[in-house]
Design an enzyme around this catalytic site. Structure first.
Site, PDB file in Angstrom:
ATOM      1  N   GLU A  97       0.877  -1.411  -0.010  1.00  0.00           N
ATOM      2  CA  GLU A  97       0.548   0.017  -0.198  1.00  0.00           C
ATOM      3  C   GLU A  97       0.988   1.125  -0.181  1.00  0.00           C
ATOM      4  OE1 GLU A  97      -2.928   1.822  -0.296  1.00  0.00           O
ATOM      5  OE2 GLU A  97      -4.589   0.415   0.681  1.00  0.00           O
ATOM      6  N   ASP A 101      -4.689   5.428   6.053  1.00  0.00           N
ATOM      7  CA  ASP A 101      -5.453   6.205   7.076  1.00  0.00           C
ATOM      8  C   ASP A 101      -6.435   5.828   7.772  1.00  0.00           C
ATOM      9  OD1 ASP A 101      -5.931   9.214   6.554  1.00  0.00           O
ATOM     10  OD2 ASP A 101      -7.012   9.095   5.303  1.00  0.00           O
ATOM     11  N   ASP A 158      -1.210  10.794  -4.847  1.00  0.00           N
ATOM     12  CA  ASP A 158      -2.104  11.499  -5.346  1.00  0.00           C
ATOM     13  C   ASP A 158      -2.758  12.767  -4.884  1.00  0.00           C
ATOM     14  OD1 ASP A 158      -4.064  10.083  -5.260  1.00  0.00           O
ATOM     15  OD2 ASP A 158      -4.748  11.308  -6.529  1.00  0.00           O
ATOM     16  N   ARG A 164       1.542  11.997  -8.767  1.00  0.00           N
ATOM     17  CA  ARG A 164       2.163  10.821  -7.972  1.00  0.00           C
ATOM     18  C   ARG A 164       3.638  10.355  -8.277  1.00  0.00           C
ATOM     19  NH1 ARG A 164      -2.283   8.045  -7.468  1.00  0.00           N
ATOM     20  NH2 ARG A 164      -3.890   8.148  -8.316  1.00  0.00           N
TER      21      ARG A 164
HETATM   22  P1  IMP Z   1      -8.231   4.817   3.786  1.00  0.00           P
HETATM   23  O1  IMP Z   1      -8.970   3.705   3.383  1.00  0.00           O
HETATM   24  O2  IMP Z   1      -9.059   5.190   4.373  1.00  0.00           O
HETATM   25  O3  IMP Z   1      -7.351   3.677   4.727  1.00  0.00           O
HETATM   26  O4  IMP Z   1      -7.642   5.921   2.795  1.00  0.00           O
HETATM   27  C1  IMP Z   1      -5.850   4.910   2.373  1.00  0.00           C
HETATM   28  C2  IMP Z   1      -6.300   5.106   0.724  1.00  0.00           C
HETATM   29  O5  IMP Z   1      -6.845   6.360   0.900  1.00  0.00           O
HETATM   30  C3  IMP Z   1      -4.463   5.056   0.078  1.00  0.00           C
HETATM   31  O6  IMP Z   1      -4.478   3.850  -0.397  1.00  0.00           O
HETATM   32  C4  IMP Z   1      -4.577   6.487  -0.325  1.00  0.00           C
HETATM   33  O7  IMP Z   1      -5.157   6.477  -2.314  1.00  0.00           O
HETATM   34  C5  IMP Z   1      -5.804   7.705   0.340  1.00  0.00           C
HETATM   35  N1  IMP Z   1      -5.142   8.125   0.903  1.00  0.00           N
HETATM   36  C6  IMP Z   1      -5.507   8.505   2.340  1.00  0.00           C
HETATM   37  N2  IMP Z   1      -4.318   9.650   3.089  1.00  0.00           N
HETATM   38  C7  IMP Z   1      -3.707  10.400   1.534  1.00  0.00           C
HETATM   39  C8  IMP Z   1      -2.545  11.269   1.789  1.00  0.00           C
HETATM   40  O8  IMP Z   1      -2.211  12.294   2.489  1.00  0.00           O
HETATM   41  N3  IMP Z   1      -2.490  11.848   0.751  1.00  0.00           N
HETATM   42  C9  IMP Z   1      -2.865  11.142  -0.688  1.00  0.00           C
HETATM   43  N4  IMP Z   1      -4.130  10.338  -0.353  1.00  0.00           N
HETATM   44  C10 IMP Z   1      -4.498   9.599   0.262  1.00  0.00           C
HETATM   45 MG    MG Z   2      -4.321   3.683  -2.059  1.00  0.00          MG
END
Ligand code: IMP
Ligand code: MG
Length: 174
Positions: A97, A101, A158, A164
């Site tokens: 990954e 987040d 991105d 990217r």
């Molecule tokens: P999650 O499902 O909230 O853990 O989000 C994961 C996805 O959100 C990552 O694989 C990224 O594609 C996107 N994402 C989360 N935080 C960021 C950031 O700070 N910059 C860019 N993309 C992010």
């Molecule tokens: Mg992602």
């Protein structure tokens, strides 16, 4: 419109850390083959650099899921856009990954991939924002950098599909 980007983790530090994590993975998987699953699109730069540093046999597959819209907020909705090409039965799967987040994307991915009968599943991420975690049960095996709650770009990540290609990790100044 162009955004101002502040360097958060310079290129040489990212490269050194990816090398270190690649060596650790090589030791941990000694005598086995590792099947890397790159989560598109954000994971693609990290997956390629990491794969080059792994010395056990590597196979690669790609998957695309959507969790975010055009902004910076998690929608909580995760959908498969592109599934894997290969079956996972008996494989030592390592999900790669860009960033974890809330953990929603990963939590969902693990659940569906587990059902395909891999020998085991581990998680490797370039970045982690632990303070943002909603899915506390998600265990990350390899983390290159833990960062504060800042929106970051570069090395695959991105902002509205841009940045990217930056060779470092940067923060968008809004
Ligand atoms: P999650 O499902 O909230 O853990 O989000 C994961 C996805 O959100 C990552 O694989 C990224 O594609 C996107 N994402 C989360 N935080 C960021 C950031 O700070 N910059 C860019 N993309 C992010
Ligand atoms: Mg992602």
């Amino acid at each position: 419109m162009e955004n101002k980007i502040k360097v958060l983790i310079p290129e040489d530090q990212v490269e050194a850390k990816v090398k270190e994590i690649g060596e650790k993975i090589s030791r941990d998987y000694a005598g086995k083959e590792v099947h890397l699953i790159c989560v598109l699109k954000g994971g693609v730069f990290f997956t390629c650099e990491l794969a080059k540093r792994i010395t056990v046999p590597v196979s690669l597959d790609f998957m695309s899921v959507s969790s975010y819209g055009a902004g910076t907020q998690s929608s909580g909705v995760v959908k498969i856009i592109k599934d894997l090409d290969e079956p996972l039965a008996g494989k030592h799967v390592l999900i790669v990954e860009d960033i974890i987040d809330s953990g929603r994307t990963l939590s969902y991915l693990i659940e569906i991939l587990k059902q395909r009968g891999p020998a085991d599943i581990r998680i490797c991420t370039l970045l982690d924002k632990p303070s943002r975690r909603v899915k506390k049960e998600v265990q990350v095996d390899y983390t290159c950098f833990s960062i504060p709650d800042e929106f970051v770009v570069g090395y695959g990540l991105d902002y509205d599909q841009k940045y990217r290609n930056l060779p470092y990790i940067g923060a968008v100044e809004v």
